[in-house]
Scaffold this active site. Structure first.
Site, short mmCIF file in Angstrom:
data_model
loop_
_atom_site.label_atom_id
_atom_site.label_comp_id
_atom_site.label_asym_id
_atom_site.label_seq_id
_atom_site.Cartn_x
_atom_site.Cartn_y
_atom_site.Cartn_z
N ASN A 23 -5.45 4.38 1.26
CA ASN A 23 -6.39 3.32 0.89
C ASN A 23 -6.13 2.85 -0.54
O ASN A 23 -7.02 2.87 -1.39
CB ASN A 23 -7.83 3.80 1.04
CG ASN A 23 -8.22 3.90 2.50
OD1 ASN A 23 -7.95 2.99 3.28
ND2 ASN A 23 -8.82 5.00 2.89
N HIS A 24 -4.89 2.49 -0.80
CA HIS A 24 -4.47 2.05 -2.13
C HIS A 24 -3.87 0.64 -2.05
O HIS A 24 -2.86 0.34 -2.67
CB HIS A 24 -3.43 3.02 -2.71
CG HIS A 24 -3.94 4.42 -2.87
ND1 HIS A 24 -3.11 5.52 -2.98
CD2 HIS A 24 -5.21 4.92 -2.92
CE1 HIS A 24 -3.84 6.62 -3.11
NE2 HIS A 24 -5.12 6.27 -3.07
N GLN A 25 -4.52 -0.24 -1.28
CA GLN A 25 -4.01 -1.59 -1.09
C GLN A 25 -4.10 -2.38 -2.40
O GLN A 25 -5.12 -2.34 -3.09
CB GLN A 25 -4.80 -2.31 -0.01
CG GLN A 25 -4.78 -1.63 1.34
CD GLN A 25 -5.87 -0.61 1.55
OE1 GLN A 25 -6.52 -0.18 0.59
NE2 GLN A 25 -6.11 -0.19 2.78
N ASN A 83 0.86 -1.18 0.00
CA ASN A 83 0.00 0.00 0.00
C ASN A 83 0.89 1.23 0.00
O ASN A 83 2.01 1.20 0.51
CB ASN A 83 -0.87 -0.02 1.27
CG ASN A 83 -1.93 1.05 1.31
OD1 ASN A 83 -2.23 1.71 0.32
ND2 ASN A 83 -2.53 1.24 2.48
N HIS A 84 0.42 2.30 -0.59
CA HIS A 84 1.11 3.57 -0.41
C HIS A 84 1.08 3.93 1.08
O HIS A 84 0.10 3.66 1.78
CB HIS A 84 0.42 4.68 -1.20
CG HIS A 84 0.56 4.53 -2.68
ND1 HIS A 84 -0.41 4.93 -3.57
CD2 HIS A 84 1.57 4.03 -3.44
CE1 HIS A 84 0.00 4.68 -4.81
NE2 HIS A 84 1.19 4.13 -4.75
#
Length: 717
Positions: A546-548, A359-360
């Site tokens: 929230n970039h999983q 994730n980021h």
């Protein structure tokens, strides 16, 4: 509900839970009244196109295709497949329909942290991250039709060409920038081409309206000016020729209201007789014949009853990075040792399921504008502005529409793969008591306005994993991202934090706003500012984006950690695909909503092309050649470069090659094929994976019995 004066063709009904409850306290009265006005607006409620949920009794016994998950990707896949009137398509979503109030951009966080609209996921305890939150990081994930496209910031970012070329080099054949660009363009209806946005990189006519919000705080424009003072060139489009700089980004909105994928794709298709949608139904597993390894259908739980529906052709998992691998494992597809530990019969030993979770991640930096009083950004005047014209503060996300992408000192040479993104927060028109501030009394307000800058590392090297806690499909999975396990992210964030502080100290920020770093409780033992201070802030005030991605990654058959092949088919299982962010082998350098939609578009095209080939071979399958509606006409991906140039954004599009200097320089930044391969095949890109997957996990003698699970997998290997 307070109905508007304009006529509406269909009766308006309130959809979804109230958002006013998320404000509470002294704000409840005003927000409840404002919400009632919003619910009565026909264009926001969209009653004529709303999806009608089936019931278990009204479902067919069998469908050609079942799409699991109605989030960002699922509506795209279901709508595209249902373009063929001879295919019966079922979409199953665990939540309800998207609330009317979610259409208001300013209410972007209203449905976070609520059990009826959010999965309320938290990671396992982190050793080096989220320390101010007790070491547990929150991951808001929407539980409703449209998924995270209903609760995100709506920013339209694709990532960079080098991201996708890296995928292809590492085994995701057919996923290079050249391969994926047509599927970005297919969805896009860019409303600003010719106004700072070039048709060379963008398209019109797709279901997704892309444009800037109608409103932006003056502070956002001043930040862009401040960045120019630091030497970052101005840009109006980070998806175009200039991939670094600060800008007010384009978003997925239509004239002041959010445009989720459910609204863009599913609602226009909702009246098709061959498309059924089942809401508030939790998929428990995909039923697979253990002997033939062929998908039979889907088991789901609704109203505490378990039901089964058949799939005659395929099941497509679009449940997201966290739920798609969970459903695979519940179905008996995953690491054998882990499945056996939770007493799930093994259908297919696929060790990569749930692995490669990343994730980021960033650091949250708070600032105070000492020359700016804290004034509510929504009152009756601004509310009326929105109700009448869809304009004003309610028509945007405040500072969240502002972003910047730059290179750290650790970024790849050549400057064509930037590794830092800045997100901003503040000037939110979310909750208010509706009372306008008297201009005469502004000078008497003591409270100063606060803003935030989240500095994000776009190319994390730390990897984690997702696992089952038990065989109970209603129990959340175990999520271990291993934030900052690799020091690279902290190094990048220290550099990014320095940039943010220099930005705050520019002439316009300092003199016009009096922008100063806010005091933080933790990390006071370090000199401020300093590398050690910023490193401490990153660990305590972590910004877990929230970039999983990555838990069902695309890869070659020889890659033991690959879950799906380049056509998104699950290895070893017939009739099962995954189409969502979980298939991304590496997170793109930017927001992930647009790439997820691109993946869904490709998944639908893969399926349509497959059955088109079967028809050509056997003459007994329907095709979509005669269909042509607002979703676009069907054309095979191999034909589009020559027969339908509009997919590629402009009439002069040609297939690029290594002999095309403009292509090599403009998209890759490498001047010959050999240098490009040295960088991505033999160089630092490959080195990242050596860190993540040591020999004992990627060698030919992989032995899960000796490696163990999950204890030896604590680093995501």
């Amino acid at each position: 509900m307070i109905r508007s004066a304009e006529p509406c063709s269909c009766p308006i009904q309130e959809v979804g839970p109230s958002m006013a409850a998320s404000c509470g306290g002294q704000f409840m009265l005003f927000m409840t009244v404002l919400e009632a006005f919003i619910n009565g607006r026909c264009d926001l409620a969209d009653p004529c196109n709303r999806v009608t949920s089936e019931t278990p009794d009204s479902l067919l016994d069998s469908y050609d295709f079942i799409v699991v998950g109605g989030g960002t990707a699922g509506p795209v896949v279901a709508a595209r497949l249902s373009e063929n009137p001879q295919w019966k398509v079922l979409l199953i979503e665990a939540g309800g329909d998207e609330p009317t109030q979610s259409s208001v951009p300013a209410w972007v966080t209203a449905y976070w942290g609520r059990p009826d609209t959010d999965w309320l996921y938290k990671t396992e305890a982190q050793e080096k991250a989220c320390l101010s939150e007790g070491s547990y990081c929150s991951w808001p994930r929407a539980k409703m039709l449209g998924g995270c496209s209903v609760i995100n910031g709506m920013m339209y970012m694709r990532g960079h060409a080098a991201d996708y070329d890296g995928w292809a080099i590492e085994g995701a054949t057919g996923w290079s920038w050249y391969d994926v660009l047509p599927f970005f363009l297919k969805s896009e209806d860019n409303r600003e081409i010719g106004d700072g946005v070039s048709s060379q990189y963008h398209n019109t006519g797709g279901p997704l309206p892309v444009q800037k919000f109608r409103h932006a705080p003056k502070f956002a424009h001043d930040v862009v000016s401040a960045a120019i003072e630091l030497g970052y060139p101005p840009t109006s489009d980070l998806n175009g020729e200039t991939i670094t700089g600060f800008t007010i980004a384009q978003t997925l909105n239509d004239n002041g209201s959010r445009f989720s994928t459910a609204r863009a794709f599913l609602r226009p298709a909702s009246k098709r007789e061959n498309l059924h949608v089942l809401l508030n139904a939790h998929v428990a597993k995909v039923r697979i014949d253990p002997n033939t390894k062929k998908v039979m259908g889907v088991e789901y739980i609704k109203d505490k009853q378990t039901n089964f529906v058949k799939a005659s052709k395929e099941v497509v998992l679009s449940a997201g990075t966290l739920n798609s691998p969970q459903i695979l494992m519940l179905s008996g597809v995953g690491p054998k040792e882990m499945l056996q530990k939770v007493n799930i019969p093994v259908v297919k030993d696929l060790p990569g399921v749930g692995q490669n979770l990343h994730n980021h991640v960033g650091v949250g930096l708070d600032f105070t504008l000492t020359k700016e009083p804290q004034i509510a950004d929504v009152d009756w005047a601004s509310a009326t502005q929105y109700l009448l014209n869809r304009d004003g503060p309610l028509s945007s996300t405040g500072l969240s529409q502002l972003t910047g992408i730059v290179n750290s000192k650790y970024a790849a040479r050549g400057g064509r793969h930037p590794d830092i993104q800045f997100f901003f927060g503040g000037y939110y028109a979310s909750c208010s008591d509706g009372v306008a501030t008297d201009p005469e009394k502004v000078k008497d307000i003591d409270e100063r306005r606060s803003v935030s800058i989240s500095a994000i590392a776009l190319q994390p090297r730390s990897r984690g994993y997702l696992a089952l806690r038990s065989a109970d499909p209603l129990q959340p999975p175990l999520m271990q991202p291993n934030y900052f396990f690799h020091e690279h992210e902290l190094d990048v964030l220290v550099d990014a934090a320095w940039i943010a502080h220099r930005l705050a100290n520019t002439t316009i920020m300092r003199e016009k706003y009096g922008m100063e770093p806010s005091k933080r409780e933790d990390c006071q033992e370090f000199e401020q500012p300093s590398d050690e201070y910023f490193r401490c802030l990153a660990k305590h005030y972590t910004a877990p984006e929230n970039h999983q991605v990555g838990t069902c990654k695309i890869g070659a058959k020889t890659d033991l950690m690959a879950v799906v092949d380049p056509e998104l088919k699950v290895y070893g299982i017939q009739g099962l695909r995954v189409a969502d962010a979980s298939v991304m082998p590496v997170v793109p350098s930017g927001n992930t909503a647009a790439p997820t939609i691109m993946i869904a578009e490709r998944a639908a095209q893969f399926i349509m092309s497959r059955y088109s080939r079967l028809k050509n071979k056997f003459g007994n399958a329907a095709t979509t050649d005669s269909l042509n509606n607002r979703f676009g006409s069907d054309a095979s991906s191999t034909d589009r470069a020559t027969t339908d140039k509009r997919w590629y954004g402009h009439k002069d599009w040609k297939i690029p090659s290594w002999q095309d200097a403009d292509w090599k320089q403009g998209y890759h930044g490498y001047h010959d094929e050999q240098k490009y391969k040295e960088k991505f095949v033999d160089g630092s890109y490959r080195d990242k994976y050596d860190d993540h997957y040591p020999d004992k996990y990627t060698g030919s003698n992989l032995d899960w019995t000796t490696v163990g699970y999950p204890n030896d997998y604590t680093h995501g290997h």
